[in-house]
Design an enzyme around this catalytic site. Structure first.
Site, PDB file in Angstrom:
ATOM      1  N   CYS A 469       7.126  33.196  22.908  1.00 45.61           N
ATOM      2  CA  CYS A 469       7.376  32.282  24.010  1.00 45.61           C
ATOM      3  C   CYS A 469       8.671  31.548  23.677  1.00 45.61           C
ATOM      4  CB  CYS A 469       6.201  31.334  24.215  1.00 45.61           C
ATOM      5  SG  CYS A 469       5.901  30.221  22.838  1.00 45.61           S
ATOM      6  N   HIS A 627       9.147  21.700  27.833  1.00 50.51           N
ATOM      7  CA  HIS A 627       8.188  22.814  27.878  1.00 50.51           C
ATOM      8  C   HIS A 627       7.131  22.486  28.923  1.00 50.51           C
ATOM      9  CE1 HIS A 627       5.110  25.691  26.647  1.00 50.51           C
ATOM     10  NE2 HIS A 627       5.994  26.271  25.856  1.00 50.51           N
TER      11      HIS A 627
END
Length: 707
Positions: A469, A627
């Site tokens: 990720c 994020h």
């Protein structure tokens, strides 16, 4: 820089293999057709009544000869297309079309320039030739290489280009043939002025090579073998085979360039010559003695020196490798076994290989080849044309000597230095090695970080899949007990999280590079498990608990909240990686609005492929990570609309991203959004300024800079 050039040369060498792979078939057709339509051979073997002029057999063989000859006559355009395909990264069929178009346009441009400047008569004799029916300069295969490499570079740069709306039809892959055609119109004009000087330079180097005599042939043979481990031997020998570097000769009234081209031109015109030109075959004939008999002698030495209990197993492998070398000239299994277990043996082999080239030159052997020096090529291009034309009988004579020398010398060296050739180690698997094994050994030495990560995850055999990720390497393993956290942290990871058979290794925003390197390493890594549970590993990445910065605060950078919502301590983040500050310090905001704005003036460092995370650096040099949500990488971009690109400059409050809160709430574990400072220095300290309700742009964090 050196590694980059080396890598490019390897790719160039591999791209040559596509057109080179055509040569054995073309050579087979030309060899059989040319030999069995040769009047001298038909008379020698009393075959005139069966295969002579006017017979069905002669008609078939004539067609075969011409079918093979057309390939050698058009190698330049074949190389232009083949090299373009080999060097193109994607959409290779487009590169092939562009290569053909650019080749024709370049030579048409040269032809026009020749006409403008007075025609072929105004140039030096032999400077022009017919290329696909176009009067052009004698560029040979170099012309094809220039086009293939240039078109591939243009293709790789422009095949995804987006043009303005009015020209959008011509964008993408359609643009490649267009830009290639335009470029090579200019290149063709330039080549008219430049190539004559290049021709002079090549001719001068070729003259030096020709005048170097037998010593030059020996050096050529040594270099050709020495470059095999690096995959650069095609780059080395091809200019000798296909350009004037390997000599020029008039055959049937036509000037031919390149050693292999000269041989095959003479093969198709055997009635007009008394012997194949040794000045050309000196670059080919030397392979036959050591490939047909020398290396099989080395194989016998390895068999005889193997342990008694392993001789049966070794015998089958070595017999297969020896027969492959003898019949086809493919020597990889034996040569790379030398390289892998005893490089000194390969060095000795290279010296003897060079001597083989020199001996064939001295003895006047005129046997050519299509690809390699096995019995098949020897029969086609040595035996069938006849000893009068080729002097092929010297090959088995010298070959027998090579068999004896290789057998006794290698037997002595293996025993003297206890070299672990196949079957000499009781604990090792009996195998021969190939290029892939040698490359894997080199790459594992070169990428020690990826090797350590692989071992920390329990070895290649324990790894099921690899992904990442924005900040974490995400790996699924078969046996979680084989994972060594300390070893992984020693590679620069700030933390390791276990979730069943899932392992998350925290590296930060540069994790995409780590993932790519690891995937490259895994392609050639040994497929075994690695149990390092009992190893003591120095944790190079262990957190250093330095004292809080003290002294006077000289500057404070205030960062706004990128979203509206509820701010809280980072420890409340429903994800232990963020909660434990493995990625950095900051705050968590649970949004009530999907708009994400710039927290300060700065630069968008990266937008992750799945759009869920943005790397940001303020103008005050504070690195941040925004994020959105938890485990939102799994949404693969759904629910996110990003308004910025990598490297874009923004002002505080500029819209960076919009997120669909309803969709993300239903499809992700949480919409809680960590807002992190990822690279705080020793003289910097972070403070959270807000708790509870906060609007986008209001002060959320402060970074104090100490003296």
């Amino acid at each position: 820089m050196k590694d980059k050039i080396f890598g490019v040369l390897q790719r160039v060498g591999r791209s040559f293999m596509l057109p080179i792979a055509l040569l054995p078939v073309a050579g087979l057709l030309l060899g059989i057709g040319g030999s069995f339509t040769n009047a001298t051979m038909l008379e020698t073997y009393h075959l005139t009544s069966v295969l002579g002029p006017g017979t069905v057999g002669n008609a078939i063989l004539t067609v075969m000869s011409d079918a093979g000859n057309i390939v050698f006559a058009n190698l330049p355009i074949i190389f232009a297309i083949g090299v373009a395909i080999g060097m193109a990264k994607k959409e290779k069929e487009v590169a092939a079309l562009a290569g053909a178009i650019a080749f024709l346009i370049m030579h048409a441009s040269i032809g026009a320039m020749i006409t403008i400047h007075g025609g072929p008569e105004a140039l030096l004799e032999g400077a022009t030739t017919s290329v696909c029916g176009i009067t052009s300069l004698q560029m040979g295969v170099f012309g094809g290489m220039i086009v293939g490499l240039g078109v591939a570079a243009l293709h790789n740069r422009f095949y995804k280009i987006q043009l303005p709306q009015v020209l959008s039809f011509f964008g993408g892959t359609r643009f490649v043939p267009i830009i290639s055609g335009l470029t090579y119109t200019v290149v063709g004009i330039a080549m008219f002025f430049v190539w004559p000087f290049v021709q002079q330079g090549i001719a001068a180097v070729g003259g030096i090579v020709m005048e170097s005599g037998y010593a030059g042939t020996w050096i050529y043979g040594i270099m050709e073998r020495l470059l095999i481990p690096f995959g650069l031997h095609h780059v080395f020998y091809l200019p000798f085979w296909q350009t004037s570097l390997g000599g020029t000769l008039e055959v049937n009234g036509q000037l031919i360039e390149g050693a292999q081209n000269i041989f095959f031109a003479q093969l198709g015109a055997q009635d007009t010559i008394s012997h194949f030109a040794v000045s050309a075959t000196r670059f080919m004939s030397g392979k036959f003695p050591f490939m047909i008999l020398g290396l099989p002698g080395a194989a016998l030495a390895m068999y005889r020196t193997a342990l008694p209990e392993k001789k049966k197993e070794v015998g089958g492998l070595l017999l297969s490798a020896a027969l492959t070398s003898m019949l086809t000239g493919i020597t990889e299994p034996i040569e790379f076994t030398f390289l892998f277990v005893a490089p000194a043996l390969y060095g000795i082999h290279c010296i003897f290989a060079g001597a083989s080239y020199m001996l064939m030159h001295i003895l006047g052997v005129g046997v050519g080849m299509t690809f390699s020096g096995g019995i098949i090529d020897l029969i086609l291009f040595g035996v069938l044309p006849g000893n009068k034309l080729t002097s092929w009988v010297w090959i088995p004579v010298v070959g027998v000597g090579y068999f004896v020398v290789y057998y006794f010398l290698f037997t002595f060296l293996i025993k003297k230095f206890d070299l672990k050739t196949p079957g000499r180690d009781a604990d090792e698997e009996v195998k021969l090695y190939r290029r892939a094994d040698y490359n894997a050994k080199k790459e594992s030495m070169g990428d020690q970080t990826s090797e350590k990560i692989c071992n920390g995850l329990g070895g290649k055999a324990n790894i099921s899949d690899v992904d990442c990720c924005a900040t974490r390497l995400r790996v699924t393993v078969h046996k979680s007990e084989l994972v060594n956290d300390a070893m992984l942290k020693s590679t620069g990871a700030s933390g390791v999280v276990h979730k069943g058979n899932g392992v998350q290794v925290i590296y930060g925003p540069h994790v995409t590079v780590i993932k790519s390197n690891l995937e490259d390493y895994l392609e050639t890594a040994p497929n075994v498990e690695y149990n390092g549970a009992d190893e003591t590993v120095a944790d190079e990445a262990a957190a250093q608990t330095s004292a809080e910065p003290t002294g006077e605060v000289v500057k404070t950078v205030v960062l706004g909240s990128p979203i509206s919502g509820v701010a809280a301590d980072l420890a409340e983040t429903p994800d232990e990686v963020f909660a434990q500050k493995m990625m950095g310090d900051g705050a968590v905001v649970t949004p009530n609005d999907g708009k994400v704005v710039a927290p300060a003036d700065g630069t968008v460092v990266f937008v992750f492929d799945t759009k869920h995370a943005i790397g940001f650096k303020t103008d005050d040099d504070v690195a941040m990570l925004l994020h959105f949500g938890i485990d939102t990488v799994k949404l693969k971009g759904e629910g996110f609309n990003v308004h910025v690109t990598n490297g874009q400059k923004v002002k505080k409050g500029d819209l960076l991203m919009e997120a669909d809160l309803d969709y993300i709430s239903k499809n992700a574990p949480s919409i809680a959004t960590p807002v992190l400072c990822t690279e705080l220095k020793g003289n910097q300290k972070l403070r959270r300024l807000a708790d509870g309700e906060i609007k986008a742009g209001e002060d959320l964090l402060a970074v104090d800079f100490y003296e």
